[in-house]
Design an enzyme around this catalytic site. Sequence first.
Site, PDB file in Angstrom:
ATOM      1  CG  ASP A 136      -1.522   1.282   1.583  1.00  0.00           C
ATOM      2  OD1 ASP A 136      -2.225   1.800   0.686  1.00  0.00           O
ATOM      3  OD2 ASP A 136      -1.328   1.800   2.692  1.00  0.00           O
ATOM      4  CG  ASP A 187      -1.469   7.749   0.168  1.00  0.00           C
ATOM      5  OD1 ASP A 187      -2.238   7.504  -0.773  1.00  0.00           O
ATOM      6  OD2 ASP A 187      -0.508   8.529   0.074  1.00  0.00           O
ATOM      7  N   GLY A 236      -9.851  10.116  -2.987  1.00  0.00           N
ATOM      8  CA  GLY A 236     -10.019  11.560  -2.797  1.00  0.00           C
ATOM      9  C   GLY A 236     -11.319  12.103  -3.335  1.00  0.00           C
TER      10      GLY A 236
HETATM   11  C1  XBP Z   1      -5.148   6.283   0.626  1.00  0.00           C
HETATM   12  C2  XBP Z   1      -6.358   6.903   0.074  1.00  0.00           C
HETATM   13  C3  XBP Z   1      -6.210   7.949  -0.988  1.00  0.00           C
HETATM   14  C4  XBP Z   1      -5.448   9.146  -0.439  1.00  0.00           C
HETATM   15  C5  XBP Z   1      -5.676  10.367  -1.281  1.00  0.00           C
HETATM   16  O1  XBP Z   1      -4.704   5.385  -0.336  1.00  0.00           O
HETATM   17  O2  XBP Z   1      -7.459   6.530   0.455  1.00  0.00           O
HETATM   18  O3  XBP Z   1      -7.503   8.338  -1.367  1.00  0.00           O
HETATM   19  O4  XBP Z   1      -5.960   9.444   0.865  1.00  0.00           O
HETATM   20  O5  XBP Z   1      -5.306  10.110  -2.614  1.00  0.00           O
HETATM   21  P1  XBP Z   1      -3.834   4.049   0.083  1.00  0.00           P
HETATM   22  P2  XBP Z   1      -6.308  10.503  -3.800  1.00  0.00           P
HETATM   23  O6  XBP Z   1      -3.748   4.002   1.594  1.00  0.00           O
HETATM   24  O7  XBP Z   1      -4.618   2.897  -0.499  1.00  0.00           O
HETATM   25  O8  XBP Z   1      -2.498   4.265  -0.540  1.00  0.00           O
HETATM   26  O9  XBP Z   1      -6.815  11.889  -3.496  1.00  0.00           O
HETATM   27  O10 XBP Z   1      -5.466  10.438  -5.052  1.00  0.00           O
HETATM   28  O11 XBP Z   1      -7.374   9.448  -3.751  1.00  0.00           O
HETATM   29 MG    MG Z   2      -2.890   3.311   3.279  1.00  0.00          MG
END
Ligand code: XBP
Ligand code: MG
Length: 257
Positions: A10, A12, A54
């Site tokens: 993953d 973020d 997002g």
């Molecule tokens: C985390 C998310 C993403 C980010 C924002 O993704 O839910 O939506 O918060 O990015 P992960 P976007 O933990 O699966 O990496 O605004 O591009 O969605």
């Molecule tokens: Mg994540």
Amino acid sequence: MGQLEALIFDVDGTLANTEKDAHRVAFNRAFADVGLGWDWSVELYGKLLKVAGGKERIRFYLDDWQPEMPEVEDLTAFIKDLHARKTKHYCDLLANEVLPLRPGVRRLIDEARAKGIRLAIATTTTPANVTALVTHSLAPDAMDWFEVIAAGDMVPSKKPAPDIFLYALEKMNLSADQCVAFEDSGNGWLSSRDSGLTTVVTVNNYTADQDFTGADIVLSNLGEPNQSFEVLSGNAGGKTYFDVALAAELLSRKSST
Ligand code: XBP
Ligand code: MG
């Protein structure tokens, strides 16, 4: 149960703590661009994070926190434009201020590469954001280290649906029992679990109190030789930092259950 062939990360909250000081700030800058007067505080953003994606998060905020907002002619287009602005701010942020990787991430990725363990990414975030983080925080050529970068709208349903992990497995032509996944959030854990993957959770400030029941191991982070992780649940076999051998051990334990 298979032999360990790949690690699937993953992004973020797992590779780096991107949410509080990068994604959240980028959202607020996009809101300011269009004069919305919205400001997502650290605390509010933590609540909004329960919705992955997002664009989906903006819609959730509109529905639940801004019900009085005047009708917009084409709400989908409005959100898409707002999110595109946010993505540009996010990428600019990461280009100007390198976000550090979490403990052990670089070390584990380097070890996996040295041992021929394949790498992939499975994330809800927008592909451009993956490029920004990987090239600025890991290495300029690090996008090539990942065989598959499964991200954002590549799949119909975002986390907690398993789609993005299943997409990565399919593209790598691997089965879940040949891989170990790394996640940070409840949504991510459900997604990885439902794709059948052995899952390592490394919590962070936004996710520490979420439910990871059933995860193969829950850690404070991946640790370093000189910075022991904390095992919050599961069995690290006496190790103090996460390595390829522990990933293989988790996989083999699953085969004997
Ligand atoms: C985390 C998310 C993403 C980010 C924002 O993704 O839910 O939506 O918060 O990015 P992960 P976007 O933990 O699966 O990496 O605004 O591009 O969605
Ligand atoms: Mg994540």
